[in-house]
Design an enzyme around this catalytic site. Sequence first.
Site, PDB file in Angstrom:
ATOM      1  N   CYS A  80     -17.365  35.095 -57.432  1.00 25.72           N
ATOM      2  CA  CYS A  80     -18.084  36.338 -57.735  1.00 25.72           C
ATOM      3  C   CYS A  80     -19.317  35.953 -58.528  1.00 25.72           C
ATOM      4  O   CYS A  80     -19.226  35.568 -59.691  1.00 25.72           O
ATOM      5  CB  CYS A  80     -17.210  37.293 -58.539  1.00 25.72           C
ATOM      6  SG  CYS A  80     -18.062  38.832 -58.972  1.00 25.72           S
ATOM      7  N   GLU A 137     -21.296  39.072 -51.470  1.00 24.75           N
ATOM      8  CA  GLU A 137     -20.965  37.704 -51.108  1.00 24.75           C
ATOM      9  C   GLU A 137     -21.798  37.301 -49.907  1.00 24.75           C
ATOM     10  O   GLU A 137     -22.061  38.114 -49.020  1.00 24.75           O
ATOM     11  CB  GLU A 137     -19.468  37.566 -50.788  1.00 24.75           C
ATOM     12  CG  GLU A 137     -19.003  36.129 -50.674  1.00 24.75           C
ATOM     13  CD  GLU A 137     -19.321  35.306 -51.911  1.00 24.75           C
ATOM     14  OE1 GLU A 137     -20.394  34.641 -51.916  1.00 24.75           O
ATOM     15  OE2 GLU A 137     -18.538  35.345 -52.873  1.00 24.75           O
TER      16      GLU A 137
END
Length: 271
Positions: free
Chosen positions: A2, A114
């Site tokens: 993350c 992402e």
Amino acid sequence: MCGRYAASRGPEDLAGVFEIEKWEPEEVLAPDYNVAPTKEVYAVLDRPLKDADSPEPVRQLRKLKWGLVPSWSKTPEGGARMINARAETVHEKPSYRRAFSARRCIIPADGYYEWVTAKDERELEVEGKKKRQRKQPYFVLPADGSVFAMAGLYEFWRDRTLPDDHPLAWWVTCSVITTEAETTPLAVPPAEGPHALADIHPRMPLMLTPDRWDSWLDPARTDPDELRELLDPPPAGLLRAYPVSTAVSNVRNNGPELLKELEGPEEGTLF
């Protein structure tokens, strides 16, 4: 992993979701659609109030800096590199194990970004080599539109170069716990592109479902073996992912337009 996420909800909204009992008006953050490491972020935690008569923990919404600085660190310079802690080893790593036992939090988000990491790039990533640019970003979020509750840790660090009464004498920093990405189908598979989170990247933030919030935040729970049971991945099928503009790749871009769903990957991006 993350490395970027979106957080647009304010204290009033989060207070209702997490049953917040205390938050400071001066710690209000503006909506942030491109949260990057070292930024100040919201975190939910259970902790006794400073100078309070009661030692009982109070659920608070606090403003922390993303990038954990261990209490024993001589300088805060490594914080920007410690934005993620792996669920598989968080209980044993020197930088995280004390926080894992005593200082856990929830970092609320709308969802996280992402970038597609193809097989050959994953191999380069493991080897520590630089990856190619111009990758397609995806936004991952709960399919029902609820808050993405990321499991986190927080830590206190004392800047010994400053006097006790200096407002920056104490740093409070945090890290997001990550786990292996889901290989099961997304709740809403896109017409074109990845059909599972593992098709995008091998790691993902650990999302805590509401039934685990109280146990995760409870500072009275300190046994590492019991706490590790809370690190199990959530049930499959709760998340969806869709392609967004490569504008999110530049941390200077920040606005709700970054969350706009594209019909498919942008031309010229890697997938």
